[in-house]
Design an enzyme around this catalytic site. Structure first.
Site, PDB file in Angstrom:
ATOM      1  N   SER A 148      -9.731 -47.472 -42.529  1.00 58.72           N
ATOM      2  CA  SER A 148     -10.363 -47.991 -43.742  1.00 58.72           C
ATOM      3  C   SER A 148     -11.868 -48.114 -43.508  1.00 58.72           C
ATOM      4  O   SER A 148     -12.378 -47.741 -42.452  1.00 58.72           O
ATOM      5  CB  SER A 148      -9.780 -49.352 -44.106  1.00 58.72           C
ATOM      6  OG  SER A 148     -10.212 -50.310 -43.165  1.00 58.72           O
ATOM      7  N   LYS A 149     -12.557 -48.629 -44.511  1.00 59.52           N
ATOM      8  CA  LYS A 149     -14.020 -48.735 -44.423  1.00 59.52           C
ATOM      9  C   LYS A 149     -14.483 -49.456 -43.164  1.00 59.52           C
ATOM     10  O   LYS A 149     -15.549 -49.174 -42.626  1.00 59.52           O
ATOM     11  CB  LYS A 149     -14.587 -49.464 -45.646  1.00 59.52           C
ATOM     12  CG  LYS A 149     -14.550 -48.652 -46.914  1.00 59.52           C
ATOM     13  CD  LYS A 149     -13.560 -49.233 -47.918  1.00 59.52           C
ATOM     14  CE  LYS A 149     -12.594 -48.195 -48.393  1.00 59.52           C
ATOM     15  NZ  LYS A 149     -11.195 -48.563 -48.388  1.00 59.52           N
ATOM     16  N   ARG A 150     -13.661 -50.395 -42.723  1.00 59.77           N
ATOM     17  CA  ARG A 150     -14.044 -51.170 -41.538  1.00 59.77           C
ATOM     18  C   ARG A 150     -14.302 -50.285 -40.324  1.00 59.77           C
ATOM     19  O   ARG A 150     -14.979 -50.679 -39.390  1.00 59.77           O
ATOM     20  CB  ARG A 150     -12.944 -52.176 -41.177  1.00 59.77           C
ATOM     21  CG  ARG A 150     -12.749 -53.282 -42.190  1.00 59.77           C
ATOM     22  CD  ARG A 150     -11.669 -54.245 -41.737  1.00 59.77           C
ATOM     23  NE  ARG A 150     -10.353 -53.607 -41.651  1.00 59.77           N
ATOM     24  CZ  ARG A 150      -9.747 -53.334 -40.516  1.00 59.77           C
ATOM     25  NH1 ARG A 150     -10.305 -53.628 -39.376  1.00 59.77           N
ATOM     26  NH2 ARG A 150      -8.558 -52.749 -40.526  1.00 59.77           N
ATOM     27  N   HIS A 151     -13.684 -49.106 -40.310  1.00 54.81           N
ATOM     28  CA  HIS A 151     -13.816 -48.248 -39.138  1.00 54.81           C
ATOM     29  C   HIS A 151     -15.041 -47.341 -39.177  1.00 54.81           C
ATOM     30  O   HIS A 151     -15.118 -46.355 -38.462  1.00 54.81           O
ATOM     31  CB  HIS A 151     -12.557 -47.398 -38.982  1.00 54.81           C
ATOM     32  CG  HIS A 151     -11.315 -48.211 -38.789  1.00 54.81           C
ATOM     33  ND1 HIS A 151     -10.445 -48.498 -39.798  1.00 54.81           N
ATOM     34  CD2 HIS A 151     -10.835 -48.836 -37.686  1.00 54.81           C
ATOM     35  CE1 HIS A 151      -9.460 -49.249 -39.329  1.00 54.81           C
ATOM     36  NE2 HIS A 151      -9.688 -49.468 -38.061  1.00 54.81           N
TER      37      HIS A 151
END
Length: 487
Positions: A248-251
């Site tokens: 997800s965006k966190r990565h």
RNA sequence: GGUCCCAUCGUCUAGUGGCCCAGGACGCUGGCCUCUCACGCCGGAAGCACGGGUUCGAAACCCGUUGGGACCA
């Protein structure tokens, strides 16, 4: 053509689909799903259909739709039919639900969310599964009261998903809910719209992320209720981030187009993601043609994989090195910085400027890993006003090198032929006469010609710049040393 | 919490019962090549989660444990 799926020859033409929800960019996982579908269709001479699942009007955006198309185009994943939009098919879902209603396979339900929640908690407290209790099943509610439409689920037996990748996955029908087909606002739920679409579009193989495997038994029951032939299913494992959770965006950068901006080549990207979950023996590098010829579902693994940017980088370097300079020219142009005193005027995409750039690219492409790096390496070869790297005096461009540079100026200036052999011989005889090593001449010369401590081979640099420009640059370095001590 | 899935070097993977005291690739690392930096080439360290079975034989098959994940709530 050979057929390679686990269940033998396909009874019907291969028709697969990629069905993204436009709630964000095309990320790596989605791109891989699209790629697998595309390759499967190509391999079997089938059709690849694009369907936009935009029934969630709140979260779907136009930007996401165009971003997804953009990403697919960049990767060269051309679709044969569509794009179809679920939001344009609302009448169709209602009509299908009415038919199920008429056939007694679905029913209206007016239980309020509060009621549902209360009963769910009560069931939980009593140690029962918190599913819908079927209160409205036989009430025959009239159509004019606010309601949802629920599917009258079978409550006994097993539902078996015959998955091409995982084998048989068995679900107890009793744990399946009387799922909502149509919400009170008359919009279809995800599972219902998918089944109607897959049936209407005569999809033969549903190849999708395994985050959908729990939905599959419900969908199978819906296909049966609709009387539609069941497609074959293939659930591919997720791509995870380094923390082993769904990407997800966190990565960090997860959208494929972000990699275009970072200077990656689409072929490298495709080659990287195809190897996440699929393999062909020990082979690492695949051309598009090989991928189409070799791709099959048998060799798709069943465990999730973790995205590894290092390997993508390596692949990109490989593709850079092996792509002709002429093909690297258009994609690298956006990465060229503005020049102060350019060698060429006009646009870099045609004429002598383009020819020169292609030669420079061919010299550099084996030493850079991305188009960004390539773009950064080129300016000293395109611009007369380059700065001298601060480490250059340590590397030999200093007062001691002044006599050598002057000697080079004379000898290079008197050359009447300009090719690799001549230059090589010039440098060899100079070093022999002076009792120097090649590095002791090449290093200051490199600094004088490029201002850099690293570059392609010294002969290649001279050849590329040409005799006049090389001489001008050597003169500039001599002047600068005589005036300022160090450049 | 329920349902389902997964488990080979740090990572991507080969492996479909004997060819495996496990092969390739990225990364890491020693060396060679060399005008710099890369590339390339040669070498090295590094893995079958654990415990039970089945079998003459198990990385592979079965069961369990542990760990991880997804979906639903």
């Amino acid at each position: 053509m050979t057929d390679s799926t686990a269940q033998g020859p396909h009874p019907s033409p291969v028709r697969v689909r990629f069905a993204p929800s436009p709630t964000g960019a095309l990320h790596l996982g989605g791109a891989r799903t699209a790629l697998f579908n595309y390759l499967f269709a190509q391999h079997h001479g089938g059709k690849f259909i694009l369907r936009v699942e935009d029934t969630d009007r709140e979260r779907s955006t136009e930007e996401s739709v165009s971003g997804i198309f953009d990403g697919m185009n960049w990767l060269g994943l051309e679709w044969d039919e569509g794009p179809f939009y679920q939001s344009h098919r609302m009448e169709r879902y209602l009509e299908a639900a009415d038919r199920l209603l008429a056939e007694g396979k679905a029913y209206r339900c007016d239980c309020s969310p509060d009621d549902l929640e209360t009963r769910r908690k009560a069931a939980l407290a009593a140690g029962l599964p918190p599913r819908y209790d079927g209160r409205c099943r036989d009430r025959n509610l009239p159509a004019d009261t606010p309601h949802v439409i629920r599917f009258k689920n079978t409550r006994t037996g097993d539902v078996v998903v015959r998955d091409l990748i995982r084998g048989d996955v068995v679900f107890d029908a009793a744990v399946l809910d009387d799922l909502v087909l149509i919400r009170s606002d008359r919009t279809p739920t995800y599972n219902f719209a998918v089944v109607i679409d897959d049936a209407d579009m005569a999809i033969s193989h549903v190849i999708r992320g395994d985050d959908h495997i729990n939905n599959t038994p419900r969908q199978i029951l819906l296909f049966a209720a609709l009387g539609s032939p069941l497609p074959q299913f293939a659930h591919i494992p997720m791509i995870h981030g380094t923390d082993r959770t769904k990407l997800s965006k966190r990565h960090g950068a997860t959208s494929v187009t972000a990699y275009r901006e970072m200077g990656y080549l689409p072929d490298a990207m495709v080659n990287y993601i195809v190897r996440l979950g699929w393999s062909h023996k020990d082979q690492e590098i695949f051309s598009r043609r090989e991928l189409i010829d070799l791709f099959d579902l048998d060799h798709v693994g069943s465990s999730p994989s973790i995205f590894n940017p290092e390997k993508l980088l390596w692949l990109n370097a490989h593709y850079m090195k092996n792509t002709p300079g002429i093909d690297l020219l258009p994609p690298v142009i956006p990465f060229l910085p503005a020049l102060v005193d350019p060698l060429f005027s006009g646009a870099p995409d045609s004429g002598p400027y383009a020819d020169y750039l292609v030669r420079a690219i061919d010299e550099w492409k084996g030493r850079t890993r991305t188009l960004v790096e390539l773009g950064e390496s080129l300016p000293p070869f395109l611009d007369r006003h380059f700065p001298y790297h601060p480490d250059l005096s340590k590397k030999g461009l200093n007062q001691e090198s002044l006599p050598i540079l002057k000697e080079l100026l004379t000898r290079i200036g008197s050359l009447t032929t300009w090719d690799h052999d001549t230059l090589s011989q010039l440098l060899r005889s100079l070093t022999e006469e002076k009792g120097l090593k090649l590095g002791q001449v090449a290093s200051p010369l490199r600094g004088a010609l490029t201002g850099q401590t690293v570059s392609p081979g010294i002969h290649e640099v001279l050849l590329l710049l040409g005799q006049q420009e090389s001489l001008a640059r050597i003169r500039r370095a001599i002047r600068s040393l005589e005036e300022g001590g160090n450049p």
